[in-house]
Design a protein around this motif. Structure first.
Motif, PDB file in Angstrom:
ATOM      1  N   ASP A   1      54.416 -76.195 -20.406  1.00  0.00           N
ATOM      2  CA  ASP A   1      54.329 -75.354 -21.593  1.00  0.00           C
ATOM      3  C   ASP A   1      52.939 -74.725 -21.706  1.00  0.00           C
ATOM      4  N   ALA A   2      51.913 -75.547 -21.551  1.00  0.00           N
ATOM      5  CA  ALA A   2      50.539 -75.047 -21.674  1.00  0.00           C
ATOM      6  C   ALA A   2      50.194 -74.058 -20.561  1.00  0.00           C
ATOM      7  N   PHE A   3      50.643 -74.353 -19.356  1.00  0.00           N
ATOM      8  CA  PHE A   3      50.350 -73.478 -18.218  1.00  0.00           C
ATOM      9  C   PHE A   3      50.989 -72.104 -18.411  1.00  0.00           C
ATOM     10  N   ALA A   4      52.240 -72.075 -18.869  1.00  0.00           N
ATOM     11  CA  ALA A   4      52.924 -70.795 -19.077  1.00  0.00           C
ATOM     12  C   ALA A   4      52.175 -69.946 -20.096  1.00  0.00           C
ATOM     13  N   ARG A   5      51.709 -70.555 -21.168  1.00  0.00           N
ATOM     14  CA  ARG A   5      50.993 -69.805 -22.203  1.00  0.00           C
ATOM     15  C   ARG A   5      49.629 -69.326 -21.712  1.00  0.00           C
ATOM     16  N   ASP A   6      48.997 -70.109 -20.859  1.00  0.00           N
ATOM     17  CA  ASP A   6      47.713 -69.700 -20.306  1.00  0.00           C
ATOM     18  C   ASP A   6      47.863 -68.529 -19.340  1.00  0.00           C
ATOM     19  N   GLN A   7      49.020 -68.467 -18.658  1.00  0.00           N
ATOM     20  CA  GLN A   7      49.226 -67.414 -17.669  1.00  0.00           C
ATOM     21  C   GLN A   7      49.470 -66.051 -18.297  1.00  0.00           C
ATOM     22  N   ASP A   8      50.062 -66.022 -19.498  1.00  0.00           N
ATOM     23  CA  ASP A   8      50.427 -64.739 -20.095  1.00  0.00           C
ATOM     24  C   ASP A   8      50.360 -64.858 -21.618  1.00  0.00           C
ATOM     25  N   PRO A   9      49.491 -64.102 -22.258  1.00  0.00           N
ATOM     26  CA  PRO A   9      49.352 -64.191 -23.719  1.00  0.00           C
ATOM     27  C   PRO A   9      50.575 -63.675 -24.469  1.00  0.00           C
ATOM     28  N   ARG A  10      51.497 -63.024 -23.766  1.00  0.00           N
ATOM     29  CA  ARG A  10      52.703 -62.505 -24.433  1.00  0.00           C
ATOM     30  C   ARG A  10      53.768 -63.578 -24.626  1.00  0.00           C
ATOM     31  N   VAL A  11      53.552 -64.777 -24.098  1.00  0.00           N
ATOM     32  CA  VAL A  11      54.546 -65.849 -24.219  1.00  0.00           C
ATOM     33  C   VAL A  11      54.696 -66.261 -25.680  1.00  0.00           C
ATOM     34  N   VAL A  12      55.931 -66.248 -26.162  1.00  0.00           N
ATOM     35  CA  VAL A  12      56.212 -66.709 -27.529  1.00  0.00           C
ATOM     36  C   VAL A  12      57.115 -67.936 -27.544  1.00  0.00           C
ATOM     37  N   GLN A  13      57.732 -68.236 -26.410  1.00  0.00           N
ATOM     38  CA  GLN A  13      58.580 -69.433 -26.353  1.00  0.00           C
ATOM     39  C   GLN A  13      58.655 -69.937 -24.923  1.00  0.00           C
ATOM     40  N   VAL A  14      58.572 -71.258 -24.783  1.00  0.00           N
ATOM     41  CA  VAL A  14      58.729 -71.918 -23.488  1.00  0.00           C
ATOM     42  C   VAL A  14      59.712 -73.070 -23.658  1.00  0.00           C
ATOM     43  N   THR A  15      60.700 -73.111 -22.800  1.00  0.00           N
ATOM     44  CA  THR A  15      61.642 -74.233 -22.768  1.00  0.00           C
ATOM     45  C   THR A  15      61.631 -74.796 -21.358  1.00  0.00           C
ATOM     46  N   ALA A  16      61.317 -76.070 -21.248  1.00  0.00           N
ATOM     47  CA  ALA A  16      61.251 -76.719 -19.933  1.00  0.00           C
ATOM     48  C   ALA A  16      62.095 -77.985 -19.967  1.00  0.00           C
ATOM     49  N   SER A  17      62.789 -78.261 -18.880  1.00  0.00           N
ATOM     50  CA  SER A  17      63.661 -79.441 -18.850  1.00  0.00           C
ATOM     51  C   SER A  17      63.617 -80.120 -17.494  1.00  0.00           C
ATOM     52  N   LEU A  18      63.770 -81.427 -17.528  1.00  0.00           N
ATOM     53  CA  LEU A  18      63.928 -82.257 -16.344  1.00  0.00           C
ATOM     54  C   LEU A  18      65.204 -83.067 -16.509  1.00  0.00           C
ATOM     55  N   ALA A  19      65.996 -83.143 -15.451  1.00  0.00           N
ATOM     56  CA  ALA A  19      67.233 -83.924 -15.493  1.00  0.00           C
ATOM     57  C   ALA A  19      67.412 -84.640 -14.163  1.00  0.00           C
ATOM     58  N   ALA A  20      67.962 -85.840 -14.232  1.00  0.00           N
ATOM     59  CA  ALA A  20      68.210 -86.611 -13.014  1.00  0.00           C
ATOM     60  C   ALA A  20      69.415 -87.511 -13.231  1.00  0.00           C
ATOM     61  N   SER A  21      70.096 -87.814 -12.142  1.00  0.00           N
ATOM     62  CA  SER A  21      71.253 -88.700 -12.228  1.00  0.00           C
ATOM     63  C   SER A  21      71.436 -89.436 -10.909  1.00  0.00           C
ATOM     64  N   LEU A  22      72.175 -90.533 -10.975  1.00  0.00           N
ATOM     65  CA  LEU A  22      72.575 -91.270  -9.781  1.00  0.00           C
ATOM     66  C   LEU A  22      74.047 -91.636  -9.938  1.00  0.00           C
ATOM     67  N   GLN A  23      74.862 -91.107  -9.040  1.00  0.00           N
ATOM     68  CA  GLN A  23      76.292 -91.397  -9.025  1.00  0.00           C
ATOM     69  C   GLN A  23      76.602 -92.297  -7.839  1.00  0.00           C
ATOM     70  N   GLU A  24      77.253 -93.408  -8.106  1.00  0.00           N
ATOM     71  CA  GLU A  24      77.680 -94.320  -7.056  1.00  0.00           C
ATOM     72  C   GLU A  24      79.205 -94.356  -7.054  1.00  0.00           C
ATOM     73  N   ILE A  25      79.790 -94.111  -5.899  1.00  0.00           N
ATOM     74  CA  ILE A  25      81.250 -94.132  -5.814  1.00  0.00           C
ATOM     75  C   ILE A  25      81.704 -95.092  -4.716  1.00  0.00           C
ATOM     76  N   GLU A  26      82.870 -95.672  -4.914  1.00  0.00           N
ATOM     77  CA  GLU A  26      83.550 -96.434  -3.877  1.00  0.00           C
ATOM     78  C   GLU A  26      85.013 -96.022  -3.867  1.00  0.00           C
ATOM     79  N   ILE A  27      85.572 -95.928  -2.689  1.00  0.00           N
ATOM     80  CA  ILE A  27      86.972 -95.532  -2.518  1.00  0.00           C
ATOM     81  C   ILE A  27      87.678 -96.623  -1.730  1.00  0.00           C
ATOM     82  N   LEU A  28      88.732 -97.176  -2.317  1.00  0.00           N
ATOM     83  CA  LEU A  28      89.552 -98.171  -1.634  1.00  0.00           C
ATOM     84  C   LEU A  28      90.842 -97.506  -1.209  1.00  0.00           C
TER      85      LEU A  28
END
Length: 473
Positions: free
Chosen positions: A137-164
């Motif tokens: 968020d801070a980096f985006a605003r420092d790069q361009d003074p025209r920034v009025v909104q920043v949305t940043a997201s991180l997502a992670a998952s682990l799927q374990e499957i077994e097939i019989l």
């Protein structure tokens, strides 16, 4: 869900007892399996410096399927127990009846591993992920003074499957996934425009959270928003279009890829039905679906029926040579699974789905392709689109596009849409670049209410015969 409850499948279902119930459900069937799944996922969204969403989810369950001919009986439950399995068996076998079916041969095995089985959630704690998003968020605003909104997201998952499988085979796959996204809004003299970028794959969060990675993502989002601030109304009418490499392969994915999935062709509802061996694209066009690319978002070591993923050629030098198949549709069409039997989770039945679908590069210089465009549009980014599988007709919104006159790239355009149909568009490809790129790892694909992660890509292409829908005549 605690670790005590969220424990290995084998501690709750004895193999011999589960196999006996499965075989009872499949008596008279031609195919089927017991699919067990557990999945943990976490996401964190920072909007204008404040946490807008922080979520953690843990799910598990099983699905039991019995297949005979074109019919499949399916039952699922979040209760992984012998009692629940017996109830599911009674439900699934209703579709099979008492007729004598012959079980199809099991899928072949594989020792190949296309991605790590390390939990991407375990590499960094909550505080570090939050600090990274605040830095973004801070980096985006420092790069361009025209920034009025920043949305940043991180997502992670682990799927374990077994097939019989009914012959007693037990197959297992552990599938990590991680993703970073950044969206910004710029304001210039009261005009606001947005830009977004991201990336991911079957990797840990650590690489995505590296400063040199996310700074590049932020700069790309800012670049796109800046371009959109200068955009003028798009023209409308028939014209030639040059489509950029990488993510614009979403057009290929939607307009052609879905039409080459086996179930649509078995039922005769695809624009490509009955055209095997025929020319369906311009010479030089080769399209593949490849689930074996290491660490890619769309890759799967095995599909959700246990078949190893593969590199499947669908169109070769313009000729239709293959469809993507799961076990049921492949068998009904006189063939076999291509490793494309996929499902969203244990509550869903498998069907033919894409993995990473892309066009192979040609021999043309991308700069020369643009130089040959006398009057048209250069489409670099795409957003949403709509496709009719029965005739291949599509409409796609351009998120980044430029007007080209006399081979010179000019002003950015807003409101541009591309209108055409897949088979015709493929036949009107006039140049294929040598710059194949795959998408950055952000794709999801919907079909029949199910969503699965996918990949896509293409080189630079010149197409004729498209209609551009714009906001100016």
């Amino acid at each position: 869900m605690t670790d005590e409850v969220f424990r290995p499948f084998e501690t709750r279902l004895d193999d011999s007892e589960a196999l006996a119930v499965l075989r009872e459900a499949l008596a008279g069937a031609e195919d089927g399996e017991l699919f067990l799944e557990r999945k943990r996922s976490e996401s964190l969204v920072l909007d204008d410096g404040r946490i807008r969403q922080a979520s953690y989810d843990a799910t598990e369950g099983f699905g039991l399927r019995a297949v005979k001919g074109e019919v499949a009986g399916y039952a699922h439950s979040t209760d992984i127990s012998l009692a629940a399995l017996r109830r599911a068996s009674e439900t699934a076998r209703l579709a099979v009846g008492d007729g004598g079916g012959i079980l199809a041969a099991p899928p072949s095995g594989t020792n190949r591993h296309l991605y790590t089985d390390v939990d991407p959630l375990s590499g960094s704690d909550f505080a570090l992920r939050l600090d990274t998003l605040r830095e973004i968020d801070a980096f985006a605003r420092d790069q361009d003074p025209r920034v009025v909104q920043v949305t940043a997201s991180l997502a992670a998952s682990l799927q374990e499957i077994e097939i019989l499988r009914p012959e007693g085979t037990r197959l297992r796959d552990v599938r990590p996934m991680a993703r970073l996204n950044v969206a910004v809004i710029l304001d210039q003299d009261g005009r606001r425009e947005s830009g977004s970028a991201g990336g991911g794959g079957r990797i840990s969060l650590d690489g995505l959270m590296a400063r040199d990675n996310w700074q590049g993502v932020v700069r790309e989002a800012l670049r796109i928003a800046g371009v959109n601030l200068t955009a003028v109304a798009a023209p409308a009418g028939p014209m030639e279009v040059v489509v950029g490499p990488g993510w614009p392969g979403v057009l290929l994915h939607e307009a052609v890829g879905h039409g080459l999935e086996g179930d649509f062709n078995r039922k005769g509802v695809s624009a490509f039905s009955g055209r095997m061996g025929q020319q369906v694209a311009a010479r030089g066009v080769t399209v593949v679906d490849d689930g074996t690319l290491p660490d890619r978002r769309g890759s799967i070591t095995i599909d959700d029926e246990g078949t190893p993923s593969a590199r499947n050629v669908l169109i070769e030098d313009g000729i239709l040579v293959g469809y993507m198949q799961d076990r049921q549709n492949g068998r009904l069409m006189g063939g076999a699974s291509t490793g494309n039997g996929r499902r969203e989770g244990h509550a869903h039945i498998p069907m033919p789905r894409m993995t990473t679908t892309f066009m192979l590069p040609g021999g043309d210089d991308p700069a020369a392709i643009l130089a040959d465009l006398k009057d048209g549009i250069y489409a670099v980014g795409f957003g949403g689109g709509q496709v009719d599988i029965t005739n291949g007709k599509f409409v796609f919104n351009c998120t980044e596009a430029y007007r080209v006159r006399g081979g010179v790239v000019g002003e950015a355009l807003k409101g541009a849409t591309l209108i055409g149909d897949g088979p015709h568009a493929m036949s009107q490809i006039r140049a294929i670049g040598n710059d194949l790129q795959l998408d950055p790892g952000i794709g999801n694909c919907g079909k029949a209410g199910q969503w699965v992660p996918v990949g896509l890509g293409q080189p630079t292409l010149m197409l004729g015969g498209l209609t551009v829908g714009g906001s100016a005549a």
